[in-house]
Enzyme design. Structure first.
Site, PDB file in Angstrom:
ATOM      1  N   CYS A  89       0.906  -1.385   0.222  1.00  0.00           N
ATOM      2  CA  CYS A  89      -0.284  -0.245  -0.147  1.00  0.00           C
ATOM      3  C   CYS A  89       0.506   1.525  -0.225  1.00  0.00           C
ATOM      4  O   CYS A  89       0.239   2.373  -0.245  1.00  0.00           O
ATOM      5  CB  CYS A  89      -0.990   0.021   0.885  1.00  0.00           C
ATOM      6  SG  CYS A  89      -2.063  -1.703   0.971  1.00  0.00           S
ATOM      7  N   HIS A 338      -8.949   4.431  -1.756  1.00  0.00           N
ATOM      8  CA  HIS A 338      -7.573   3.477  -1.381  1.00  0.00           C
ATOM      9  C   HIS A 338      -7.145   2.527  -3.175  1.00  0.00           C
ATOM     10  O   HIS A 338      -6.738   1.628  -2.397  1.00  0.00           O
ATOM     11  CB  HIS A 338      -7.125   2.270  -0.031  1.00  0.00           C
ATOM     12  CG  HIS A 338      -6.315   2.136  -0.167  1.00  0.00           C
ATOM     13  ND1 HIS A 338      -4.980   2.722  -0.686  1.00  0.00           N
ATOM     14  CD2 HIS A 338      -5.879   0.821   0.605  1.00  0.00           C
ATOM     15  CE1 HIS A 338      -3.845   1.566  -0.493  1.00  0.00           C
ATOM     16  NE2 HIS A 338      -4.984   1.188   0.802  1.00  0.00           N
ATOM     17  N   CYS A 368      -0.039   1.902   6.491  1.00  0.00           N
ATOM     18  CA  CYS A 368       0.377   0.731   6.697  1.00  0.00           C
ATOM     19  C   CYS A 368       0.621  -0.262   5.441  1.00  0.00           C
ATOM     20  O   CYS A 368       0.370   0.312   4.572  1.00  0.00           O
ATOM     21  CB  CYS A 368      -0.573   0.209   7.837  1.00  0.00           C
ATOM     22  SG  CYS A 368      -1.897   0.765   7.424  1.00  0.00           S
TER      23      CYS A 368
END
EC number: 2.3.1.9
Length: 386
Positions: A89, A338, A368
């Site tokens: 990510c 996201h 994260c």
């Protein structure tokens, strides 16, 4: 050590799953961000030393070094190379950090860093399903050394978020309150036009699709992700499509090409933590970054921490002692989405523009990442306090 300056940072609006960007080839999507960046900065693309792009699940149209493909699809010079980074990510945040390090080291003068992800076309589960064709059920479990160290139990972002909620005493109600705040802040930011300066259009698409009008009452009716879990879809980031791009330059390049720097890279780092918790690494990563720089969290004026799940942000706030009023002030991934590989540079663009809007000095970004790691980037706005 040389300085790495931020010239500009842009992103596309984020499309929801099956939404406005679902049918756009990832290379075209990324190319839109790259073209927007070049047009806005006036940089000659031929002087770029490297193009560093974050992307996750590099299969299908995202395979074959999508960073290079995006650049060529944008119509830019063949002699400029490109590379694709996968730190899950945080991939495009890592792309920015790698670019800054190249400039700081003196091995590059101009870097384009960014990210892309079309999750509608390539679902987050696609890479795992592809692996099953070759007899691998998980990217984690199955390696002898891994199994001996961590066992053969479930390793997933969902399990990690549940463990974080349990360890830090975060209730479903706490998470839903944060999720509601995310949507409210995002809707207000869109209504006030706060994102307009950072968004480059893809065709006529230029407004984020994710934020919605919701309520605690609506969230309370949702079923948990599994029996006994405090998590629901309402407190998780949205599956999304989007792209982002950032231009970094050395002091020499700023003078040579007549560029206008807006911030400097103050700090870049990455740290790891428990891979079973998976999503808790922003806590030690931020502690490490603050210790290395001598800053305190109170010195930071604007904070972007990716809302993979609400407990990630809430646990971080508890441990770091950050003022929630400075965190994700324009909403986060729960509302805005996201798009995995694009998220780091997307949040970086928001961080830069918000820091300017509030006349702040320092901005901090942390994300994260799968496998239990996290990046931290701290920028210092030029002309702060003037």
């Amino acid at each position: 050590m040389r300085e790495a300056y931020v010239i500009d940072a842009v992103r596309t609006a984020v499309g929801k799953r099956g939404g406005a960007l679902a049918g756009v080839h990832p290379a075209d999507l990324g190319a839109a961000a790259l073209r927007g960046l070049v047009e806005r900065t006036g940089i000659d693309p031929a002087v770029v030393d490297d193009v560093i792009v974050g992307c996750v699940d590099n299969i299908g149209p995202q395979a074959g070094n999508i960073g290079r493909t995006m650049w060529l699809t944008a119509g830019f010079p063949e002699e400029v190379p490109g590379v694709t980074v996968d730190r899950q990510c945080g991939s495009s945040q890592q792309a920015i950090n790698f670019g800054a390090q190249a400039i700081m080291s003196g091995t590059a003068e101009v870097i384009v860093a960014g990210g892309v992800q079309n999750m509608s076309a390539i679902p987050i589960s696609a890479a795992m399903l592809a692996g099953k064709e070759y007899g691998f059920d998980s990217p984690f479990v199955g390696a002898t050394g891994w199994d001996q160290r961590y066992g053969t139990g479930e390793v997933s972002q969902f399990r990690g978020a549940e463990l974080i909620a349990e360890k830090w005493g975060i209730s479903r109600e706490d998470m839903e309150q944060w999720a509601l705040r995310s949507h409210q802040r995002a809707r207000a930011a869109i209504a006030e036009g706060r994102f307009e300066a950072e968004i480059v259009p893809v065709g006529d698409f230029a407004v984020d699709q994710g934020p919605r009008e919701t309520s605690l009452e609506k969230m309370a009716t949702l079923q948990p992700l599994s029996e006994g879990s405090p998590l629901t879809a309402a407190v998780a980031s949205q599956i999304s499509d989007g792209a982002s791009a950032t231009l970094l330059a050395s002091e020499w390049a700023v003078e040579e090409y007549g560029l206008t720097p807006r911030a400097r890279i103050h700090h870049v780092s990455a740290r790891g933590a428990d891979p079973i918790f998976m999503l808790s690494a922003p806590i030690p990563a931020t502690q490490w970054a603050l210790a290395k720089t001598g800053l305190t969290i109170d010195d930071i004026d604007v904070i972007e921490i990716n809302e993979a799940f609400a407990p990630v942000v809430l646990a971080w706030i508890k441990e770091i002692g950050a003022d929630p009023a400075k965190v994700n002030v324009n909403g986060g991934a729960i509302a805005l989405g996201h798009p995995l590989g694009a998220t780091g540079a997307k949040l970086f663009a928001t961080l830069l523009h918000e820091l300017e809007r509030v006349n702040g000095r320092y901005g901090l970004l942390t994300i994260c990442e799968g496998g239990g790691t996290a990046n931290v980037t701290i920028i210092e706005r030029l002309g702060a306090g003037e």
